[in-house]
Each structure stands twice: as C-alpha cells, then as structure tokens.
Design a protein around this motif. Structure first.
Motif, short mmCIF file in Angstrom:
data_model
loop_
_atom_site.label_atom_id
_atom_site.label_comp_id
_atom_site.label_asym_id
_atom_site.label_seq_id
_atom_site.Cartn_x
_atom_site.Cartn_y
_atom_site.Cartn_z
N GLY A 247 0.88 -1.19 0.12
CA GLY A 247 0.01 -0.12 -0.04
C GLY A 247 1.03 1.36 -0.11
O GLY A 247 0.68 2.19 -0.78
N ALA A 248 1.94 1.18 0.82
CA ALA A 248 2.93 2.40 0.88
C ALA A 248 3.63 2.77 -0.46
O ALA A 248 3.50 3.84 -1.06
N VAL A 249 3.92 1.59 -1.22
CA VAL A 249 4.59 1.38 -2.67
C VAL A 249 3.45 2.23 -3.59
O VAL A 249 3.88 3.03 -4.41
N LEU A 250 2.41 1.45 -3.68
CA LEU A 250 1.28 2.01 -4.33
C LEU A 250 0.76 3.44 -4.17
O LEU A 250 0.82 4.15 -5.08
N LEU A 251 0.90 3.98 -2.95
CA LEU A 251 0.54 5.45 -2.55
C LEU A 251 1.69 6.18 -2.88
O LEU A 251 1.31 7.32 -3.52
N SER A 252 3.05 5.67 -3.08
CA SER A 252 4.20 6.44 -3.36
C SER A 252 3.86 6.64 -5.12
O SER A 252 4.35 7.82 -5.43
N PHE A 253 3.91 5.53 -5.59
CA PHE A 253 3.68 5.69 -7.04
C PHE A 253 2.51 6.34 -7.52
O PHE A 253 2.46 7.26 -8.60
N GLY A 254 1.34 6.44 -6.60
CA GLY A 254 0.16 7.39 -7.11
C GLY A 254 0.42 8.75 -6.87
O GLY A 254 -0.06 9.78 -7.40
N SER B 181 3.43 10.07 -7.01
CA SER B 181 4.25 10.35 -8.11
C SER B 181 3.44 10.51 -9.51
O SER B 181 3.75 11.74 -10.16
N TYR B 182 2.66 10.02 -9.84
CA TYR B 182 1.94 10.10 -10.97
C TYR B 182 1.12 11.29 -10.98
O TYR B 182 1.07 11.97 -11.94
N PHE B 183 0.20 11.55 -10.02
CA PHE B 183 -0.71 12.63 -9.92
C PHE B 183 0.30 13.93 -9.78
O PHE B 183 -0.20 14.93 -10.40
N TYR B 184 1.59 13.74 -9.37
CA TYR B 184 2.27 15.06 -9.20
C TYR B 184 2.98 15.45 -10.28
O TYR B 184 2.95 16.70 -10.78
N LYS B 185 3.21 14.44 -11.43
CA LYS B 185 3.73 14.60 -12.71
C LYS B 185 2.53 15.00 -13.53
O LYS B 185 2.67 15.98 -14.60
N LYS C 89 -0.13 19.07 -8.22
CA LYS C 89 1.01 19.38 -7.78
C LYS C 89 1.37 20.69 -7.00
O LYS C 89 2.06 21.09 -6.19
N LEU C 90 0.63 21.77 -7.53
CA LEU C 90 0.24 23.02 -6.85
C LEU C 90 0.01 23.02 -5.35
O LEU C 90 0.56 23.55 -4.41
N LEU C 91 -1.08 22.06 -5.22
CA LEU C 91 -1.47 21.88 -3.92
C LEU C 91 -0.24 21.10 -2.87
O LEU C 91 -0.14 21.64 -1.76
N PHE C 92 0.23 20.19 -3.59
CA PHE C 92 1.24 19.42 -2.61
C PHE C 92 2.56 20.46 -2.58
O PHE C 92 2.78 20.31 -1.08
N ASP C 93 2.94 21.10 -3.41
CA ASP C 93 4.04 22.11 -3.16
C ASP C 93 3.81 23.14 -2.09
O ASP C 93 4.52 23.56 -1.28
#
Length: 414
Positions: A237-244, A246-250, A256-260
């Motif tokens: 789940g942690a790996v999938l969350l990380s990939f998720g 990363s995907y939405f950030y790109k 991306k704006l909200l995360f930053d």
C-alpha cells in the motif's frame, strides 16, 4: 507516413519487405533503388510492431535523458571551456577538448553533438537549445548573452559560478539530513526486529500463566500481529501510494500546486525549501540582470529554476506586474513571499538605480539564513528523535517487564 509490404523474388525465392513511404509509387521506386530482386506485388499494411517498439523505446530513452545532468562534471566542463576561451582558443577546439576529457557518458554525447552543430555553422546557444531540459534554461540564457556581447568566456564562467552555488546548497542539505535519516532508519529496523522476533517469544509465556496483560503489552502484541498478518499489504500500500502521488504530481498541475503548497508548511522541511528556492531565485536574478540580460528574461530564467510550483506561481507575479507597467517593487510585494525589509531594500535599489547592488545584499541575507538553518537542522530535529527513541524504549520496557513482574509475583506467592 504509410507502410507498404512488397513481395519480391530473389535467387528463386519469394521474400517480403516493408517500406515506409508517402504513396505506392514512391514505395516501388524506393524498392527498385535497393536492387533487392524482382518486384511481384505491393500491399499497404498497418504500422509494423517493430516500428512501434522503436518509437516507444526512443520516447522512453528521451524521457529518461530529460533529467538534469549531474552538476559537478558539467561545472568542470564549463570552467574548462571558459579557461580555454580566455586563452584565445576557438570554441570548436574547446568543445573537442571537453569531448575528449569528460568521463560522464551523457555529457560527452551532448558536447559531441553540439560540436558537430557548431562546426556546421550553428551558434553555441542554438546548438544547446535541444538539451535545455538537461542543462537548464539558465545555461541557454548565458550562452546567448556571451555570444551577443562577445564575452562568451566571462558568461560561461558566471554560469559555472551560479551552478556551483546551487550545487553547494544541495550538498549542504544532504550533509545536514544524513544524520537524522540514519537515526530514523536504524530506529525503524530496531523496532521491527524487536516486534517481530522478540515480542512473540514472550507471548507464549504470558499465555501460559494466563496473566492479565497491561495495555503496553497488549499494544505490542497488537502491533506484532498486525505486522505479521498485514505487513506485506501495508508495504504494498505504501509503495502504491508513493507511485500514485508521483503519478498525480507529474500529471496534474492542480495536485502539484497543492502538494508543493503544503510542503512549505511542513516543520523544518518547508523552511528549508522556502529559503533554498527564494535564495536561488534572488541569486540567479541578480547574476543575470547584472550580466546584461534584460530584466524580464532574467526573471523568467530565475523563476524557471525554482522547483516548487507554488513558489514559482507566486514569483511569476513579478513578471505580471512589470508587463502591466508597474515597478519591480510592486511585483515583489504582490507575491506575498518577502518580508518588509527585503521589499524596502528592493525599493531603495530601484529608486536609486542600484538594484543589482541591493539584490546582491539580499542574496547574501538568504544565503546566511539558509546556511544557519542547514547547520542547525540536526539540532532542531534532535528533540523529536530523542522523544521518539524514549517512547520506543519506554513502550518496550513497560510492555515486556510489567507482565513479567506480575508473573514473578504470582509464582513467588505460590
């Protein structure tokens, strides 16, 4: 582009070949020019899998290469070129020498292609433009400035200084976070080891005496059971969350704006990001504008190297203000990212015609703030680490020794 499958006879055997062409006539002419055999038949076909594979492979290769090249070898190459240009050597000789001496594979490829294009008559800045994603917009701006002003050696030396400053800040951050990172990693490993290997040894003993277990022990047993049964799922789940993420950030500019934006609010991390990005922006803007690059172009290039999208959007208001005919001071005020002292310094520099001097002082202020913060990151994180270690040890002590004391008293009482 269309694809045509041509059937032909060669040495008494039928063969087929696929030829890309705009139409049937061009395909037949292309086949005849190859002198492969006697033409038999022609048929239009869909794009071959091999072609699709090559296109996909090239896209992936370009995407992989789109990352910035390491700064250290690039800075060394720039200083080498600047020194040789200052000695009066032609740019082609400088590039040839860099191609021979640099050990970084991708950097060697870039300089080799640039050398070929410069030898064919292209300007240095134009030759480097196709590699802008890898070397950065600031490089293109200073190459162009040096060629226009006839001071290419000085411009390249300034570029090396700017990139060296960015590299030094990154190295300071890595050095400052190394100790906390190692401590946190060791804590996680130690906790996992105790929970999965030590705690189960006591569980059977507790059950044998049918003792009433205190809350710390129950908590340890619950954590152990959760790790044993669901640990793999939690990790996945942690790996999938990380990939998720990363995907939405790109893919999503809004995400991306909200995360930053929220990263700037994280304890210590947000302050480090803010000071490094703002300090980098001021430093590059100062260097470019003082080198003769137009104000708007200097601002755009300086903003481009800011990696936080939220800060980048805020800093873009300076450009908007200037394009609307407002002053630089007003633009900096509109960002709401600078304290009043910085605004006053910019205002004084703009009104007195010494903006470059003021920007240099402001850059020095942010450099000192960043250095102080980096030097004290370990000290600021230390209380959190100590509290975490103390909580970890206390939980283990209470969870294991409390029931053991109860069992010992029960056994002694009998």
């Amino acid at each position: 582009m269309k694809y045509f499958e041509i059937e032909y006879i060669s040495k008494g055997e039928k063969n087929k070949i696929i030829i890309p062409s705009q139409n049937k006539i061009d395909a037949i002419n292309s086949f005849k020019s190859k002198s492969m055999g006697v033409f038999v038949n022609l048929e239009e076909v869909s794009e071959p899998f091999s072609v699709k594979y090559d296109v996909l492979k090239n896209k992936l290769k370009e995407k992989f290469r789109a990352k910035n090249i390491p700064l250290e070898p690039y800075i060394a190459s720039l200083r080498q070129i600047s020194t040789m240009l200052n000695a009066g050597l032609p740019i082609t000789t400088c590039l040839e020498d860099v191609v021979k001496t640099t050990e970084h594979k991708r950097l060697k490829e870039i300089f080799k292609i640039v050398l070929e294009e410069v030898e064919s008559g292209l300007n240095l800045s134009d030759a480097f433009k196709r590699f802008e994603k890898e070397i950065g917009a600031i490089s293109i701006a200073l190459f162009d400035l040096g060629e226009k002003t006839g001071t290419l050696d000085e411009s390249i030396e300034k570029l090396a200084d700017i990139l060296q400053e960015v590299h030094n800040n990154r190295m300071k951050l890595k050095k400052a976070t190394r100790y906390p990172t190692v401590v946190i990693f060791v804590m996680i490993v130690a906790f996992s080891f105790v929970i999965t290997l030590v705690v189960p040894q006591f569980q059977s003993m507790f059950e044998e005496y049918n003792a009433n277990l205190p809350f710390p022990t129950l908590l340890l047993l619950w954590i152990e059971n959760a790790i044993r049964q669901y640990g793999l799922f939690v990790f996945m789940g942690a790996v999938l969350l990380s990939f998720g993420l990363s995907y939405f950030y790109k893919k999503s500019e809004k995400f991306k704006l909200l995360f930053d934006k929220y990263m700037l609010k994280v304890y210590i991390v947000g302050r480090v990001i803010y000071l490094s990005m703002i300090g980098r922006f001021i430093y590059v803007f100062d260097r470019l504008s003082s080198s003769g690059v137009p104000i708007l172009e200097s601002l755009k290039t300086a903003i481009d190297i800011v990696e936080n999208s939220y800060l980048k959007e805020k800093l873009s208001k300076v450009i908007d203000a200037i394009e609307e005919g407002k002053s630089i001071t007003t633009g900096f005020e509109d960002t709401n990212q600078f304290e009043s002292m910085v605004i006053q310094m910019i205002s004084a520099g703009e009104s007195s015609g010494s903006l470059s001097n003021m920007l240099d002082k402001i850059s020095g202020i942010y450099r000192k703030k960043y250095a102080y913060l980096i030097d004290n990151v370990a000290t600021m994180i230390e209380p959190l680490l100590i509290a975490s270690i103390a909580g970890f040890v206390l939980l283990l002590a209470l969870g294991i020794f409390l029931p053991m004391w109860s069992i010992a008293e029960a056994v002694g009482g009998t």
